[in-house]
Design a protein around this motif. Structure first.
Motif, PDB file in Angstrom:
ATOM      1  N   PHE A 241     -70.136  56.720 113.948  1.00  0.00           N
ATOM      2  CA  PHE A 241     -70.721  57.681 114.812  1.00  0.00           C
ATOM      3  C   PHE A 241     -69.572  57.538 116.439  1.00  0.00           C
ATOM      4  CE2 PHE A 241     -72.101  60.563 118.574  1.00  0.00           C
ATOM      5  CZ  PHE A 241     -71.696  61.758 118.408  1.00  0.00           C
ATOM      6  N   GLU A 242     -69.723  55.533 116.254  1.00  0.00           N
ATOM      7  CA  GLU A 242     -68.703  55.333 117.372  1.00  0.00           C
ATOM      8  C   GLU A 242     -67.115  55.337 117.917  1.00  0.00           C
ATOM      9  OE1 GLU A 242     -68.846  53.148 121.112  1.00  0.00           O
ATOM     10  OE2 GLU A 242     -70.145  53.870 119.441  1.00  0.00           O
ATOM     11  N   VAL A 243     -66.399  56.313 117.193  1.00  0.00           N
ATOM     12  CA  VAL A 243     -65.608  56.440 116.856  1.00  0.00           C
ATOM     13  C   VAL A 243     -64.938  58.071 117.107  1.00  0.00           C
ATOM     14  CG1 VAL A 243     -65.560  58.099 113.970  1.00  0.00           C
ATOM     15  CG2 VAL A 243     -62.712  57.273 115.158  1.00  0.00           C
ATOM     16  N   VAL A 244     -66.019  58.557 117.084  1.00  0.00           N
ATOM     17  CA  VAL A 244     -66.853  59.972 117.546  1.00  0.00           C
ATOM     18  C   VAL A 244     -66.737  59.962 119.425  1.00  0.00           C
ATOM     19  CG1 VAL A 244     -68.082  62.237 118.244  1.00  0.00           C
ATOM     20  CG2 VAL A 244     -67.478  60.894 115.588  1.00  0.00           C
ATOM     21  N   VAL A 245     -67.678  59.140 119.593  1.00  0.00           N
ATOM     22  CA  VAL A 245     -67.407  58.516 121.189  1.00  0.00           C
ATOM     23  C   VAL A 245     -66.367  57.977 121.611  1.00  0.00           C
ATOM     24  CG1 VAL A 245     -68.950  56.944 122.763  1.00  0.00           C
ATOM     25  CG2 VAL A 245     -70.096  57.650 121.327  1.00  0.00           C
ATOM     26  N   ASP A 246     -64.983  57.135 121.028  1.00  0.00           N
ATOM     27  CA  ASP A 246     -64.101  57.434 121.546  1.00  0.00           C
ATOM     28  C   ASP A 246     -62.913  58.043 121.341  1.00  0.00           C
ATOM     29  OD1 ASP A 246     -65.259  54.322 121.390  1.00  0.00           O
ATOM     30  OD2 ASP A 246     -64.372  53.911 119.270  1.00  0.00           O
ATOM     31  N   PHE A 247     -63.787  58.860 120.918  1.00  0.00           N
ATOM     32  CA  PHE A 247     -62.456  60.438 120.612  1.00  0.00           C
ATOM     33  C   PHE A 247     -62.507  60.862 122.630  1.00  0.00           C
ATOM     34  CE2 PHE A 247     -61.883  64.853 120.087  1.00  0.00           C
ATOM     35  CZ  PHE A 247     -60.701  65.174 120.195  1.00  0.00           C
ATOM     36  N   ILE A 248     -63.667  60.793 122.248  1.00  0.00           N
ATOM     37  CA  ILE A 248     -64.219  61.593 124.670  1.00  0.00           C
ATOM     38  C   ILE A 248     -63.706  60.150 124.960  1.00  0.00           C
ATOM     39  CG2 ILE A 248     -65.549  62.356 125.697  1.00  0.00           C
ATOM     40  CD1 ILE A 248     -65.230  63.995 123.289  1.00  0.00           C
ATOM     41  N   ARG A 249     -64.284  59.272 125.004  1.00  0.00           N
ATOM     42  CA  ARG A 249     -63.886  57.837 125.932  1.00  0.00           C
ATOM     43  C   ARG A 249     -62.382  57.229 126.437  1.00  0.00           C
ATOM     44  NH1 ARG A 249     -66.709  53.549 123.702  1.00  0.00           N
ATOM     45  NH2 ARG A 249     -69.255  54.694 124.369  1.00  0.00           N
ATOM     46  N   GLN A 250     -61.672  57.517 125.292  1.00  0.00           N
ATOM     47  CA  GLN A 250     -60.418  56.683 126.004  1.00  0.00           C
ATOM     48  C   GLN A 250     -59.509  58.399 126.279  1.00  0.00           C
ATOM     49  OE1 GLN A 250     -58.291  56.211 121.635  1.00  0.00           O
ATOM     50  NE2 GLN A 250     -59.960  54.340 121.353  1.00  0.00           N
ATOM     51  N   ALA A 251     -59.978  59.566 125.363  1.00  0.00           N
ATOM     52  CA  ALA A 251     -59.510  60.507 126.776  1.00  0.00           C
ATOM     53  C   ALA A 251     -59.974  60.651 128.021  1.00  0.00           C
ATOM     54  CB  ALA A 251     -60.133  62.463 126.043  1.00  0.00           C
ATOM     55  N   ALA A 252     -61.015  60.451 128.366  1.00  0.00           N
ATOM     56  CA  ALA A 252     -61.541  59.891 130.172  1.00  0.00           C
ATOM     57  C   ALA A 252     -60.734  58.805 130.551  1.00  0.00           C
ATOM     58  CB  ALA A 252     -63.043  59.411 129.972  1.00  0.00           C
ATOM     59  N   ALA A 253     -60.103  58.193 129.692  1.00  0.00           N
ATOM     60  CA  ALA A 253     -59.348  56.864 130.674  1.00  0.00           C
ATOM     61  C   ALA A 253     -57.931  57.475 130.198  1.00  0.00           C
ATOM     62  CB  ALA A 253     -60.129  56.157 129.909  1.00  0.00           C
TER      63      ALA A 253
END
Length: 743
Positions: A382-394
């Motif tokens: 599920f970390e890839v879903v979190v990374d989708f938002i996390r990378q967008a934030a940065a």
């Protein structure tokens, strides 16, 4: 890539020896309409009975069996607090509107309580067996008698220092009003005689929710447990209080005692004209704790005087009263499941991070631009879903993020990523669903935290739940703005993503991006979407789209073309949808359904549903993905099949009273991965599967070949995560639906 799987619908026949249908009507004309459906509540109880059967499954490790027993208890509690409470309320108001099977609320309650008594007895029998087996494995769950002198000193000190300061004895007499017992509250009643004047009184001790259900005795110097090194001894807090009750009541003789537990009506009803939804929900959550008593559990040898007082003071009229000589509050056994005994649990499993994203140096957006991606949870992280938002934030090129949040858990990386994005100056909109049952309070906390960070928080519709799982990121690129979307079948919940099987679909398809934007505007601004290109939305047109697909299969069958429907969902109770599937069966369409929980459809009935088969998968992971496939004039499983993933089950509430999404899968690779691997492997599972029969009973799938476990397959197949995305097409071995074999 070519698949090695069966491509002929002729292979899709009996995968096991199914018992003949008892007294099956000869034709639909002879079948009373109400008899065409199973009762929703009784079907749910049948599901929980299958969960309970896993607690008795000797193939599972011991603590995993204990986990299933605990889950069965938690499931039953929620069923009582919501479903039974609703029926009790209808009966009290004199509502006699029949359910889909013709039963009135009063008739349903009678049938439910009869089944509940059976399930409760099964739970206690399994608990006794597991308790013995756990003791043989050096895990002891003690009652007040089973503590050796070596542990007595520690327990007494623990009681005096940790328990005594937080419990409050209260006399039950005219001078002391009867205390309020909150929902899921447990307490002890003591009948006492004062030594000085022989006066008899009754005292109540409510066990604070801050205390654990069990305390583990430390194994100090190899003998504090009273059993030796390497052994574990647990004792319940209630038993500990009973053991040292004399410390509480000096100068009294204890004549009798008893443990009890209360369940209350926990459904929340919101008036459509609520002016302040947040304030309304906060008040409703408080009312939930004080709802009508629905169930009272008592120890079998409960003191008669104390029992009489409880029954009177709690207002137990319509409530189910369950007396047991076993454990009260079976759900509490989940604490013991945490014991550090890897040998008594499933082998540890770590989800894979998708190789497709790794090949792009971890850049989620680069991977999505290259090709649509499907992620299969919990086998892939599920970390890839979190990374989708996390990378967008940065990402300085990201201008907007919009996301729905139904259940996010208590420690959500997704929430933190949205906060980071807002604090970075990105326009962030979060649709937080306050009506997510039993998560209302947590969602209110998240909403407040998000708003403080500058996120635009929307609560959606008052009378519809927003259940769709959608996240969209708008990014400024050389060619203009591009929208990246995530569509899921499960929640943005990092904990359940490790135990629920779900699909995550990432795409930069412009059509899906435009549709996602319209759907978000529908929820945030009540702007009804026009001109949707691909997505169907409940309650607007999702039902009609599935109807249309079923009707196409009916028409194809009439033309002599291949016609088949494969569906996987959690529940199917909607009469309109069931009738459409009956019509498909009557037209000769082969219908294969995987329905984990409630199923009101009667399969295999001549003249009604003889071309429909239903099975349920209960195993290590909770089947949660919703996948709908239609042959579309080709033999299944076919690359030309119409394939969809969805957030919606086939229930009236999902189709008519929730905002849901139905997402067509058009990318060939993703299509093959979902249909010819995930869905087909579920169809072919034998080891964890149960057949539903026309009389409402379930039986385990039998096979004359090697059993196939789809969970184990997806965990162990090394080629699942590859260049094609989450799953490699053709990775599933040759399997025969007809013979039920895996090779």
């Amino acid at each position: 890539m070519s698949s090695q799987l069966p491509t002929s619908t002729s292979n899709v026949s009996a995968t096991s020896r199914i018992a003949p249908l008892p007294d099956a009507p000869a034709s639909d004309a002879e079948l009373p309409r109400a008899d065409a459906y199973f009762n929703r509540e009784l079907s749910w109880l049948a599901f929980n009975e299958r969960v309970l059967a896993e607690a008795a499954n000797s193939k599972y490790p011991l603590l995993e069996r204990l986990r299933f027993l605990s889950i069965s208890g938690s499931n039953l509690d929620e069923f009582m607090m919501i479903r039974v409470a609703g029926l009790v309320g209808q009966a009290q108001r004199g509502i006699d509107k029949p359910a889909i099977d013709g039963r009135t609320p009063t008739q349903q309650l009678a049938a439910i309580r009869e089944k509940l008594a059976q399930l409760s007895a099964q739970q206690q029998n399994i608990w006794r067996d597991l308790r013995t087996a756990l003791a043989e494995a050096d895990i002891h769950i003690a009652d007040e008698q089973r503590v050796k002198p070596a542990a007595h000193k520690w327990l007494e000190a623990f009681f005096l220092e940790e328990i005594l300061p937080v419990i409050t004895p209260q006399a039950l007499d005219p001078a002391h009003p009867f205390p309020f017992v909150h929902n899921e509250g447990m307490g002890l009643l003591f009948t006492l005689t004062r030594d000085a004047d022989k006066e008899q009184i009754i005292e109540m001790i409510l066990i604070p929710t801050a205390l654990p259900r069990f305390v583990r005795v430390p194994d100090t110097n190899g003998d504090a447990s009273g059993a030796g090194p390497g052994e574990a001894l647990y004792i319940s807090i209630a038993s500990l209080i009973q053991r040292y009750a004399k410390k509480l009541f000096p100068g009294f003789t204890i004549e009798g005692d008893g443990l009890f537990r209360v369940l209350r009506d926990s459904d929340i009803e919101i008036e459509e004209e609520a002016e302040d939804l947040v304030r309304t929900f906060r008040s409703a959550i408080q009312r939930r704790r004080r709802g009508q008593v629905i169930q009272l559990e008592l120890e079998d040898d409960f003191d008669p005087k104390g029992e009489a007082i409880l029954l009177e003071k709690l207002g137990v009229h319509e409530a189910a009263v369950i007396k047991t000589d076993g454990m009260i509050g079976i759900d509490g056994l989940s604490e013991i499941v945490g014991e550090d005994r890897p040998d008594l649990k499933f082998d540890a499993y770590s989800p894979r991070y998708p190789e497709r994203v790794r090949e792009h140096d971890g850049d989620v957006f680069s991977a999505i631009r290259d090709k649509d991606i499907i992620i299969h949870h919990p086998y892939e992280s599920f970390e890839v879903v979190v990374d989708f938002i996390r990378q967008a934030a940065a990402d300085p090129d990201v201008v907007a993020i919009k996301q729905t949040l139904y259940r996010a858990g208590t420690q959500s990386a997704v929430i933190n990523a949205l906060i980071e994005a807002a604090e970075a100056g990105i326009s962030v909109t979060a649709v937080v669903e306050l009506k997510a049952r039993f998560d209302e309070e947590q969602n209110l906390k998240w909403a407040s935290k998000l708003e403080r960070a500058g996120v635009q928080v929307i609560y959606g519709f008052t009378d519809w739940k927003t259940h769709a799982k959608v996240a969209m990121v708008v990014r400024r690129e050389e060619s203009g703005f591009r929208t990246y979307c995530h569509f899921g079948t499960g929640n943005y919940h990092p904990v359940t993503a490790k135990i629920y099987t779900d699909m995550s679909f990432f795409t930069a398809d412009p059509k899906l991006g435009r549709d996602a934007a319209k759907m978000m505007n529908f929820v945030t601004g009540y702007v009804e979407p026009h001109g949707l290109e691909l997505i169907s939305i409940a309650p607007l047109d999702l039902r009609q789209e599935i109807y249309r697909r079923i009707d196409t299969e009916i028409a194809n069958a009439g033309k002599g073309k291949p016609a088949a429907i494969w569906m996987k969902c959690n529940q199917i109770t909607d009469a309109g949808m069931i009738d459409r599937l009956y019509a498909a069966s009557d037209a000769g369409v082969k219908v294969e359904l995987i329905v984990r929980g409630i199923c009101s459809l009667r399969p295999g009935v001549p003249g009604l549903s003889e071309n429909i088969r239903v099975k349920s998968i209960i195993g290590r992971f909770l089947e949660h993905s919703r996948i709908y496939a239609f042959a579309n004039g080709h033999a299944m499983p076919s690359p030309s099949a119409a394939l969809f993933i969805s957030s919606a089950d086939l229930m009236g509430r999902n189709l008519d009273r929730r905002v849901e999404s139905l997402i067509p899968i058009r990318n060939r690779t993703v299509h093959d991965q979902i249909l010819q691997q995930v869905l087909l492997a579920n169809m072919l599972d034998t080891e964890q599967s149960w057949w539903l029969h026309g009389d409402g009973s379930y039986s385990r799938v039998e096979t004359d070949g090697k059993p196939f476990n789809c969970h184990r397959y997806f965990m162990t197949n090394p080629s699942l995560s590859g260049r094609g995305g989450a799953l490699e097409a053709g990775a599933v071995p040759k399997l025969s639906l007809r013979k039920g074999r895996a090779g």
